[in-house]
Write a protein that holds these residues in place. Structure first.
Motif, PDB file in Angstrom:
ATOM      1  N   THR A 133      39.647  39.601  41.831  1.00 50.34           N
ATOM      2  CA  THR A 133      39.571  38.481  42.545  1.00 50.34           C
ATOM      3  C   THR A 133      38.307  37.770  42.273  1.00 50.34           C
ATOM      4  O   THR A 133      37.202  38.587  42.361  1.00 50.34           O
ATOM      5  CB  THR A 133      39.936  38.490  43.916  1.00 50.34           C
ATOM      6  OG1 THR A 133      41.033  39.576  44.244  1.00 50.34           O
ATOM      7  CG2 THR A 133      40.097  37.216  44.806  1.00 50.34           C
ATOM      8  N   TRP A 244      38.672  45.567  42.130  1.00 49.49           N
ATOM      9  CA  TRP A 244      39.149  46.258  43.339  1.00 49.49           C
ATOM     10  C   TRP A 244      39.224  47.614  43.122  1.00 49.49           C
ATOM     11  O   TRP A 244      39.306  48.129  41.796  1.00 49.49           O
ATOM     12  CB  TRP A 244      40.622  45.745  43.778  1.00 49.49           C
ATOM     13  CG  TRP A 244      40.745  44.514  44.114  1.00 49.49           C
ATOM     14  CD1 TRP A 244      40.623  43.432  43.470  1.00 49.49           C
ATOM     15  CD2 TRP A 244      40.844  44.185  45.324  1.00 49.49           C
ATOM     16  NE1 TRP A 244      40.967  42.626  44.450  1.00 49.49           N
ATOM     17  CE2 TRP A 244      40.720  42.796  45.447  1.00 49.49           C
ATOM     18  CE3 TRP A 244      40.609  45.002  46.811  1.00 49.49           C
ATOM     19  CZ2 TRP A 244      40.844  42.093  46.974  1.00 49.49           C
ATOM     20  CZ3 TRP A 244      41.022  44.311  47.833  1.00 49.49           C
ATOM     21  CH2 TRP A 244      41.092  42.844  47.954  1.00 49.49           C
ATOM     22  N   HIS A 259      38.333  31.087  45.961  1.00 50.86           N
ATOM     23  CA  HIS A 259      38.684  32.160  45.107  1.00 50.86           C
ATOM     24  C   HIS A 259      40.025  32.033  44.196  1.00 50.86           C
ATOM     25  O   HIS A 259      40.902  31.269  44.573  1.00 50.86           O
ATOM     26  CB  HIS A 259      38.686  33.216  46.245  1.00 50.86           C
ATOM     27  CG  HIS A 259      39.900  33.046  47.022  1.00 50.86           C
ATOM     28  ND1 HIS A 259      39.933  32.117  48.192  1.00 50.86           N
ATOM     29  CD2 HIS A 259      41.162  33.636  47.186  1.00 50.86           C
ATOM     30  CE1 HIS A 259      40.989  32.222  48.966  1.00 50.86           C
ATOM     31  NE2 HIS A 259      41.764  32.952  48.337  1.00 50.86           N
ATOM     32  N   ARG A 274      47.111  41.159  53.987  1.00 55.32           N
ATOM     33  CA  ARG A 274      45.983  40.297  54.293  1.00 55.32           C
ATOM     34  C   ARG A 274      46.328  39.674  55.655  1.00 55.32           C
ATOM     35  O   ARG A 274      47.357  39.796  56.253  1.00 55.32           O
ATOM     36  CB  ARG A 274      46.462  38.914  53.382  1.00 55.32           C
ATOM     37  CG  ARG A 274      45.024  38.028  53.505  1.00 55.32           C
ATOM     38  CD  ARG A 274      45.360  36.862  52.594  1.00 55.32           C
ATOM     39  NE  ARG A 274      46.067  35.822  53.297  1.00 55.32           N
ATOM     40  CZ  ARG A 274      46.254  34.509  52.743  1.00 55.32           C
ATOM     41  NH1 ARG A 274      45.867  34.145  51.750  1.00 55.32           N
ATOM     42  NH2 ARG A 274      46.846  33.661  53.761  1.00 55.32           N
TER      43      ARG A 274
HETATM   44  C1  SIN Z   1      44.183  38.336  45.744  1.00 59.60           C
HETATM   45  O1  SIN Z   1      45.311  38.789  45.877  1.00 59.60           O
HETATM   46  O2  SIN Z   1      43.556  38.670  45.074  1.00 59.60           O
HETATM   47  C2  SIN Z   1      43.776  36.777  46.455  1.00 59.60           C
HETATM   48  C3  SIN Z   1      44.850  36.638  47.210  1.00 59.60           C
HETATM   49  C4  SIN Z   1      44.546  35.255  48.117  1.00 59.60           C
HETATM   50  O3  SIN Z   1      44.401  34.222  47.427  1.00 59.60           O
HETATM   51  O4  SIN Z   1      44.665  35.334  49.268  1.00 59.60           O
END
Ligand code: SIN
Length: 296
Positions: A133, A244, A259, A274
């Protein structure tokens, strides 16, 4: 690896010169003492993105850890997992094609009146390579603008809309959406384009992929300015990239960063959980301190 010596209870190592830090030496699920926990909060204020490594969370313990950071922000889009109203599950299977969840630079739920202050994402199944990410600092983006552009943006209000958000999410067959998620099409929120963090006073640019217009400007005037700001906000020198590993809990100060999830792991599975923490109504620079010279 550089270690930030301002932190004594946890190990904090900056990821880039712009933002982001890796954190080791804390087990969030075991309800660490306040001094260690407060340092995680302080690291978030300083670095805006932290990757807390070697955690061992279940959805239930993620819920417990998250609620120590603050109440749930609410999420009008995604359906939670059974039994936990504040936790959602993102899955990408090896043979899935098309966009991954969270692909393209964005801020989570920017069209809410009070966008989440923190997003917390726990990696349960992580591809052996790829699936990072990327984050970009909106505080750095503000500071890098010329004084003339900063002055132009002060007192300006951006209009952020939920229109199209349902469609993007509905295109992903693995996403469970709330029954009434389509209603978000009609939601709009007005946020100052230059904001201050309520605790640190740091200034940041509040721009998002769902920013549709700037109040007081025509559509022809707004669009090129928004496009410029979005391009500017993600310049590589404002970025960091979280690589990650299974059992990493990444936490980001949502209104401070854009992001994007990287879609580069076909053939591999990725499962994350999340949750989000309540934020604040984005605050404009107070009139008394509304000078460029005081830019944080
Ligand atoms: C991700 O899965 O790396 C980011 C997910 C998001 O945009 O909340």
């Amino acid at each position: 690896m550089l270690r930030d010596t301002q932190f004594r209870h946890i190990t904090v190592s900056p990821i880039t010169g712009a933002l982001g830090a890796d954190i080791h030496g804390i087990d969030l699920a075991s309800h660490p003492d306040d001094p260690a926990f407060d340092e995680v909060r302080r690291a978030l204020d300083k670095y805006h993105v932290v990757a807390v490594r070697e955690q061992n969370l279940t959805p239930q313990t993620l819920h417990t850890v998250a609620r120590r950071f603050g109440p749930f922000s609410g999420n009008p889009v995604h359906a939670p997992i059974e039994g936990l109203d504040d936790i959602i599950r993102f899955v990408r299977e090896p043979d899935d094609t098309g966009k991954v969840i969270g692909e393209d630079w964005h801020m989570d739920l920017a069209w809410m009146a009070k966008p989440p202050g923190l997003t917390m994402l726990y990696g349960e199944v992580i591809p052996p390579v790829g699936g990072d990410t990327c984050f970009s600092s909106l505080a750095q983006a503000y500071r890098a603008l010329s004084p003339g552009m900063q002055a132009l943006l002060h007192d300006r209000i951006g209009v952020h809309s939920g229109k199209g958000v349902f469609e993007i999410n509905a295109a992903n067959s693995r996403l469970a959406l709330r029954e009434d998620a389509q209603n978000i099409d009609t939601i709009e929120a007005e946020h100052p384009i230059v904001c201050v963090h309520p605790a640190t006073g740091e200034r940041y640019l509040f721009v998002s992929s769902v920013m549709q217009s700037i109040k007081g400007l025509t559509a022809e005037e707004s669009r090129p300015l928004i496009d410029y700001l979005l391009r500017h906000a993600v310049r590589p020198e404002f970025n960091c990239r979280v690589r990650w590993a299974p059992r990493t809990l990444t936490i980001w100060a949502n209104p401070f960063v854009l992001h994007t999830a990287i879609n580069d792991y076909p053939g591999y599975r990725r499962v994350t959980y999340r949750t989000t923490v309540e934020g604040w109504v984005p605050m404009a620079v107070p009139a008394a301190s509304d000078t460029i010279a005081q830019a944080a």
